[in-house]
Design an enzyme around this catalytic site. Structure first.
Site, PDB file in Angstrom:
ATOM      1  N   CYS A  63       0.792  -1.229   0.000  1.00 18.90           N
ATOM      2  CA  CYS A  63       0.000   0.000   0.000  1.00 18.90           C
ATOM      3  C   CYS A  63       0.823   1.277   0.000  1.00 18.90           C
ATOM      4  O   CYS A  63       0.506   2.222  -0.731  1.00 18.90           O
ATOM      5  CB  CYS A  63      -0.964   0.008   1.175  1.00 18.90           C
ATOM      6  SG  CYS A  63      -0.179   0.091   2.808  1.00 18.90           S
ATOM      7  N   HIS A  90      -2.353   0.741   7.096  1.00 13.39           N
ATOM      8  CA  HIS A  90      -2.667   0.863   5.671  1.00 13.39           C
ATOM      9  C   HIS A  90      -2.919   2.335   5.366  1.00 13.39           C
ATOM     10  O   HIS A  90      -3.308   3.105   6.253  1.00 13.39           O
ATOM     11  CB  HIS A  90      -3.896   0.025   5.324  1.00 13.39           C
ATOM     12  CG  HIS A  90      -4.276   0.064   3.874  1.00 13.39           C
ATOM     13  ND1 HIS A  90      -3.518  -0.515   2.883  1.00 13.39           N
ATOM     14  CD2 HIS A  90      -5.334   0.630   3.253  1.00 13.39           C
ATOM     15  CE1 HIS A  90      -4.098  -0.316   1.719  1.00 13.39           C
ATOM     16  NE2 HIS A  90      -5.195   0.383   1.913  1.00 13.39           N
ATOM     17  N   ASP A 124      -7.919   3.850  -3.564  1.00 17.54           N
ATOM     18  CA  ASP A 124      -7.011   2.910  -2.924  1.00 17.54           C
ATOM     19  C   ASP A 124      -6.528   1.899  -3.957  1.00 17.54           C
ATOM     20  O   ASP A 124      -7.182   0.897  -4.210  1.00 17.54           O
ATOM     21  CB  ASP A 124      -7.694   2.197  -1.756  1.00 17.54           C
ATOM     22  CG  ASP A 124      -6.711   1.388  -0.922  1.00 17.54           C
ATOM     23  OD1 ASP A 124      -5.514   1.386  -1.267  1.00 17.54           O
ATOM     24  OD2 ASP A 124      -7.133   0.765   0.068  1.00 17.54           O
TER      25      ASP A 124
END
Length: 290
Positions: free
Chosen positions: A80, A117, A137
Site C-alpha cells: 500500500c 494501511h 485505494d
C-alpha cells in the site's frame, strides 16, 4: 534548490510517460472524475500487490525514485505505501487535490487494530465544495477497481464486485460521542465485510515512512512472516498467501491450491505479472523452505 519540507507528493518529479505506459493508459489526462476512474482502474489491473522484498531481505524504500524503479520500470509490484505514494504523485502532477489517510484493516474483526494501511481522499480541482470527493485505494490488492464516492451508505457495483462506504462511530467510548469515522465494506463470498476503518485526518509522506517501518520489520506484522501477493481484475482475484494460491470470482466461487516452494516463481510470473531477478528466485525458495 528549494528545500523539501515534506508536504505534497513531488508530482513534478514523477515520470508520467513511463507510468502511463506501465498501466496502459493513453486517454485524456484532464483532472476530471472520469480520468480519475480510468487511471485508478488501469493502475489496479496493471501493477500487482506484493511484499516480496521483505522475504528477499531488502528494505522497502518509499522515495519516489525507489517506488518508480520497482513499480514502473520493473515487472514487479508493491504494497500500500508504495502504490499510493506513486498514485498520489501522479494525481498531484495532473492537478488533483490529494489528502492521504491512514486506516485500520479490520476484515470483519471487532478487536481494535493499529493503523497499518494508507489510502487517498481525492478531489478534482473543479469539484464544487458541496460535492463529495473520492476514496482512492490502488494499494490494497483486493480492489476497488475504481474510486468510491464519499457518500454515506452508497454502494458501488464494479464488474460484479461490491463495495460500500459508511459513516460510523469512531469508538464506543463516551468521549467519542459525535466523532464520526468512515468504514469501507466489501462484499466477499461470506457476505458484506467491514474491511477498513479510517478517520479524515491527514497523513503525510513522513507518516508513510513510520508506518512502513513497522509493517516491514516488526516480527508481529503479517507481512514479515510469509509472501503475500495479490492481483485484482474484473473477472478474478488472485491471492498467494505463503504457498497457498486462492482464486476468487465475482460470483463468489473460490478455488484453493497448495503450491510447492519451487512452483512460486512461475506462478508469480503467470498469475501476478511479477518476474523476479534470477538471483532472487533461489532466495525466495530458500525462505519458504526454511
Amino acid at each position: 534548490m528549494t528545500e523539501d519540507l515534506g508536504y505534497g507528493w513531488q508530482g513534478d518529479l514523477v515520470d508520467l510517460p513511463a507510468y502511463l505506459k506501465r498501466i496502459g493508459h493513453d486517454c485524456d489526462l484532464a483532472p476530471t472524475a472520469g480520468t480519475l476512474r480510468a487511471l485508478h482502474r488501469a493502475h489496479v489491473m496493471s501493477i500487482p500487490f506484493e511484499n516480496l522484498e521483505i522475504m528477499l531481505g531488502r528494505p522497502i524504500g518509499l522515495s519516489l525514485d525507489a517506488v518508480q524503479a520497482k513499480l514502473v520500470d520493473a515487472p514487479r509490484g508493491g504494497y500500500c505505501f508504495e502504490h499510493n505514494r506513486l498514485f498520489a504523485a501522479v494525481l498531484e502532477r495532473l492537478g488533483y487535490e490529494i489528502t492521504a489517510l491512514a486506516s485500520r484493516v479490520m476484515m470483519g474483526g471487532q478487536v481494535l487494530r493499529p493503523c497499518s494501511h494508507v489510502l487517498l481522499h481525492v478531489r478534482p480541482p473543479d469539484l464544487p465544495p458541496d460535492e463529495p470527493g473520492w476514496l482512492c485505494d490502488v494499494g490494497f490488492g483486493g480492489g476497488p477497481l475504481e474510486p468510491l464516492r464519499f457518500r454515506d451508505g452508497e454502494e458501488a457495483e464494479q464488474d460484479g464486485w461490491g463495495f460500500r462506504l459508511a459513516k460510523e462511530k469512531a469508538t464506543p467510548t463516551p468521549w467519542a460521542e459525535g466523532g464520526a469515522e468512515w468504514a469501507l465494506y466489501q462484499r466477499l463470498p461470506k457476505g458484506w465485510t467491514r474491511r477498513q476503518t479510517f478517520a479524515l485526518n491527514e497523513t503525510f509522506r513522513i507518516d508513510f515512512d513510520v508506518l512502513n517501518h513497522y509493517v516491514s520489520t516488526n516480527p508481529r506484522s503479517p507481512f514479515t512472516m510469509r509472501p503475500f501477493t495479490q492481483r485484482f481484475l474484473p473477472d478474478v482475484h488472485y491471492v498467494l498467501d505463503g504457498t497457498t494460491l486462492t482464486t476468487t470470482r465475482p460470483d463468489g466461487t473460490v478455488e484453493t491450491r497448495a503450491l510447492a516452494p519451487g512452483e512460486l516463481p512461475e506462478v508469480l510470473a503467470s498469475r501476478f505479472g511479477i518476474v523476479l531477478d534470477s538471483e532472487d528466485v533461489p532466495r525466495l525458495i530458500a525462505f519458504l523452505r526454511a
